[in-house]
Design an enzyme around this catalytic site. Structure first.
Site, PDB file in Angstrom:
ATOM      1  N   TYR A  91       0.844  -1.190   0.000  1.00 53.11           N
ATOM      2  CA  TYR A  91       0.000   0.000   0.000  1.00 53.11           C
ATOM      3  C   TYR A  91       0.885   1.247   0.000  1.00 53.11           C
ATOM      4  O   TYR A  91       1.750   1.404   0.843  1.00 53.11           O
ATOM      5  CB  TYR A  91      -0.893  -0.027   1.245  1.00 53.11           C
ATOM      6  CG  TYR A  91      -1.949   1.050   1.335  1.00 53.11           C
ATOM      7  CD1 TYR A  91      -2.151   1.980   0.321  1.00 53.11           C
ATOM      8  CD2 TYR A  91      -2.768   1.135   2.445  1.00 53.11           C
ATOM      9  CE1 TYR A  91      -3.117   2.946   0.411  1.00 53.11           C
ATOM     10  CE2 TYR A  91      -3.747   2.113   2.556  1.00 53.11           C
ATOM     11  CZ  TYR A  91      -3.918   3.014   1.539  1.00 53.11           C
ATOM     12  OH  TYR A  91      -4.892   3.994   1.637  1.00 53.11           O
ATOM     13  N   CYS A  92       0.649   2.132  -0.975  1.00 58.74           N
ATOM     14  CA  CYS A  92       1.357   3.411  -1.061  1.00 58.74           C
ATOM     15  C   CYS A  92       2.870   3.155  -1.147  1.00 58.74           C
ATOM     16  O   CYS A  92       3.328   2.440  -2.022  1.00 58.74           O
ATOM     17  CB  CYS A  92       0.982   4.285   0.136  1.00 58.74           C
ATOM     18  SG  CYS A  92       1.691   5.943   0.124  1.00 58.74           S
ATOM     19  N   LEU A  93       3.631   3.720  -0.234  1.00 58.34           N
ATOM     20  CA  LEU A  93       5.074   3.520  -0.229  1.00 58.34           C
ATOM     21  C   LEU A  93       5.426   2.049  -0.018  1.00 58.34           C
ATOM     22  O   LEU A  93       6.469   1.577  -0.496  1.00 58.34           O
ATOM     23  CB  LEU A  93       5.697   4.377   0.868  1.00 58.34           C
ATOM     24  CG  LEU A  93       7.212   4.457   0.964  1.00 58.34           C
ATOM     25  CD1 LEU A  93       7.817   4.809  -0.373  1.00 58.34           C
ATOM     26  CD2 LEU A  93       7.603   5.478   2.019  1.00 58.34           C
ATOM     27  N   GLY A 151       3.903  -0.324  -1.454  1.00 60.51           N
ATOM     28  CA  GLY A 151       3.866  -0.905  -2.790  1.00 60.51           C
ATOM     29  C   GLY A 151       5.135  -0.627  -3.575  1.00 60.51           C
ATOM     30  O   GLY A 151       5.601  -1.478  -4.336  1.00 60.51           O
ATOM     31  N   PHE A 192      -1.638  -1.114  -3.961  1.00 65.55           N
ATOM     32  CA  PHE A 192      -2.709  -0.176  -3.652  1.00 65.55           C
ATOM     33  C   PHE A 192      -2.149   1.247  -3.725  1.00 65.55           C
ATOM     34  O   PHE A 192      -1.291   1.623  -2.935  1.00 65.55           O
ATOM     35  CB  PHE A 192      -3.254  -0.393  -2.231  1.00 65.55           C
ATOM     36  CG  PHE A 192      -3.992  -1.677  -2.006  1.00 65.55           C
ATOM     37  CD1 PHE A 192      -4.445  -2.449  -3.060  1.00 65.55           C
ATOM     38  CD2 PHE A 192      -4.248  -2.118  -0.718  1.00 65.55           C
ATOM     39  CE1 PHE A 192      -5.130  -3.633  -2.842  1.00 65.55           C
ATOM     40  CE2 PHE A 192      -4.928  -3.292  -0.485  1.00 65.55           C
ATOM     41  CZ  PHE A 192      -5.369  -4.059  -1.545  1.00 65.55           C
TER      42      PHE A 192
END
Length: 587
Positions: free
Chosen positions: A324-326, A328, A352
């Site tokens: 998720y975010c960083l 990812g 994500f």
């Protein structure tokens, strides 16, 4: 005589400073810059100055642009006068001749804004906004980054002067003042004092949401811990589970429980209920003595340590990974490294709201240039970390209408009490960024875009995202200001595998937290085989059918097809403590 010796003997000074003196000089520079950063809220005055100088010089060198702006100002003034006279002739009832606010601008949506003189006031404001946007854009010679900075700065200053921010020019506030006999200002003063107390003491007011009691309550155990992560294994709730376990890798810029909020909003609970063995990384909240954690530490002590532990505990040969975010971005680095090194323990990966190409990172790029990064480096060098308030301040500025002015209007002028939900409670539970890691992240990824260009090195050798062969599911959110969906869409260009891309309504956080039954949710989804021709994001967006409701079931179906047969749940790892663990409680 050698030049170095000449300089040393003739001038009486060493040709080059002693390393210790050089370090001392750099440290002095850092102390000075950190002091400037404290005064400016972490914004580099040099970066702002260079942007405005670039703009004003090229504007002065563009007489045609100046003429255009003068004519536009005159025309807008005429239109504004005509609008006002039109209202006077029709008893204050405006016809559809005014400027329409942008779709995301909700400041003037109340019907009372259509009454005279408030409609005249907000129309004048919108016309002024339009003029300044034209004045700060499309000027020959101005760099794109400087243009964005100047445009953003002009918009921020204008937003401060919006008629919605002042009681005398806001009809909603005036009506509430009359209705309540002025009690709205009393209640607003109480709200302001409470906020001031929280800011001074650093202690938030009591909330109905508490980690381990109402948030992050999905049952499980911490089954692994090192100096950077705790690994949570969640207790199975179904008689059989998919053979491939799932690892969640949240960003360390946030607490992990955005994926395990209240039970009805918990993606973890949803997935466990669908028959998955779920693991979650909970990152340590770093302090000054953690200043030397690097990006590679986050890969090794984070992703790889978790994969090793999961395979050891469950006996599964492969793992599904979700970033998720960083998180990812880090997962993409880890996946490319695993592919390069022949490590085949990754079954599939999901991203994500994540970026791997930082050439177009959205409005966050306003705060990322050489001058700004140098100032942030000095601030982090002094403290050992980037303070959570610094990060929160940047995000608040990016969404100032929603997070600053709208909140000020509702709480201070209208005297309303803010209703806190679980996502808002999570949003106030901020984290810090260690000095070395965040410096590497800003320089290697944002400034130099090494990952997308095949120049990012792990263990002394570059990695390539094209080495990733496992299927990818990538989620973008339509109004994301942190990882714009068009930037996330570039995963199609940078990998050589099957990519399923899903675009959902909502922003960076609310778009991901989208349980089934959530109203007003929709999404688009499409799969591109690794050998299929590339489709432009605008064409994809225009031609891909839209679906109503949550995207979670769509993703779970994709996961189910790639997570193996149903088997008996694996054993739980040795419990070090109950979920949510200890790292998530660190402040």
């Amino acid at each position: 005589m050698a030049p170095e010796r000449l300089a040393s003997g003739w001038l009486g000074i060493p040709a080059s400073p002693h390393p210790r003196h050089e370090d001392a000089g750099k440290n002095l520079d850092r102390v000075l810059q950190a002091g400037i950063g404290r005064f400016t809220g972490g914004i580099s005055p040099a970066a702002i100055w260079m942007a405005y100088v670039d703009w004003i010089i090229h504007l002065h060198l563009s007489p045609a642009k100046q003429e255009e702006l003068l004519l536009d100002a005159w025309n807008k003034l005429g239109r504004w006068n005509e609008y006002g006279w039109d209202l006077a002739r029709h008893a204050g009832q405006a016809h559809d001749t005014g400027v329409r606010p942008l779709p995301q601008d909700k400041r003037f949506i109340d019907p009372t804004w259509q009454q005279w003189p408030f409609n005249v006031a907000y129309q004048g404001f919108l016309m002024t906004q339009q003029w300044w946007h034209r004045a700060t854009t499309d000027i020959s010679g101005v760099s794109r980054h400087h243009e964005d900075v100047v445009t953003f700065g002009a918009r921020q200053l204008l937003d401060m002067l919006s008629p919605s921010n002042f009681p005398i020019t806001n009809p909603v506030v005036l009506h509430e003042t009359i209705r309540s006999g002025g009690l709205n200002f009393w209640r607003g003063a109480v709200n302001a004092i409470n906020d001031w107390k929280e800011e001074i003491t650093g202690k938030p007011s009591e909330q109905p949401y508490k980690v381990g009691e109402t948030l992050a309550v999905t049952p499980g155990n911490v089954v692994f811990r090192n100096r950077l992560i705790e690994l949570i294994q969640y207790t199975p709730t179904t008689p059989t589970v998919h053979a491939v376990p799932v690892l969640f890798i949240p960003a360390w810029i946030m607490k992990y429980y955005i994926l395990d909020l209240s039970p009805h909003n918990s993606l973890v609970r949803y997935l466990v209920g669908k028959g998955y063995t779920v693991f979650m990384i909970s990152w340590k909240n770093p302090h000054a003595n953690d200043r030397d954690f690097s990006m590679n530490d986050y890969r090794e002590l984070g992703v790889m340590a978790a994969v090793n532990a999961i395979c050891s505990i469950t006996g599964a040969p492969r793992v599904s990974a979700v970033g998720y975010c960083l998180g990812g971005t880090l997962l993409s680095i880890a996946a490319a490294t695993m592919a390069r090194d022949g490590d085949q323990r990754l079954a599939n990966m999901t991203l994500f709201a994540s970026q791997v190409d930082f050439k177009e990172p959205g409005e966050l790029s306003l705060f990322i240039d050489e001058s700004q990064v140098a100032l942030l480096e000095s601030i982090m060098w002094e403290k050992g970390y980037l303070d959570s308030k610094q990060m929160a301040g940047a995000f608040h500025i990016l969404r100032s209408n929603d997070l600053i002015w709208s909140r000020r209007l509702n709480q201070y002028l209208l005297g309303r009490t803010e209703t806190v939900n679980d996502l808002m409670a999570w949003n106030t539970d901020t984290t810090r960024m260690p000095y070395r890691m965040h410096t590497e992240y800003l320089r290697d990824l944002f400034l130099e875009n090494k990952l997308a260009e095949g120049r990012y090195e792990v263990s002394g050798q570059p990695i390539a995202l094209t080495d990733i062969r496992v299927p990818i599911f990538s989620v973008g959110t339509l109004t994301d200001h942190v990882a714009p969906w068009r930037s996330a869409y570039k995963i199609h260009l940078l990998t050589d595998t099957d990519v399923t891309f899903l675009l959902t309504s909502g922003g960076h956080n609310a778009g991901v937290v989208s349980p089934p039954g959530h109203p007003n949710r929709r999404y688009q989804v499409g799969t591109s085989a690794h050998h299929a021709p590339y489709i432009d994001p605008e064409i994809w967006h225009a031609n891909t059918p839209s679906n109503e409701d949550s995207w979670w079931p769509e993703w779970e179906n994709w996961m189910a097809a790639r997570s193996g047969d149903l088997v008996m749940p694996p054993r739980m790892g040795k419990a070090l403590c109950d979920a949510p663990g200890t790292y998530v409680l660190q402040s």
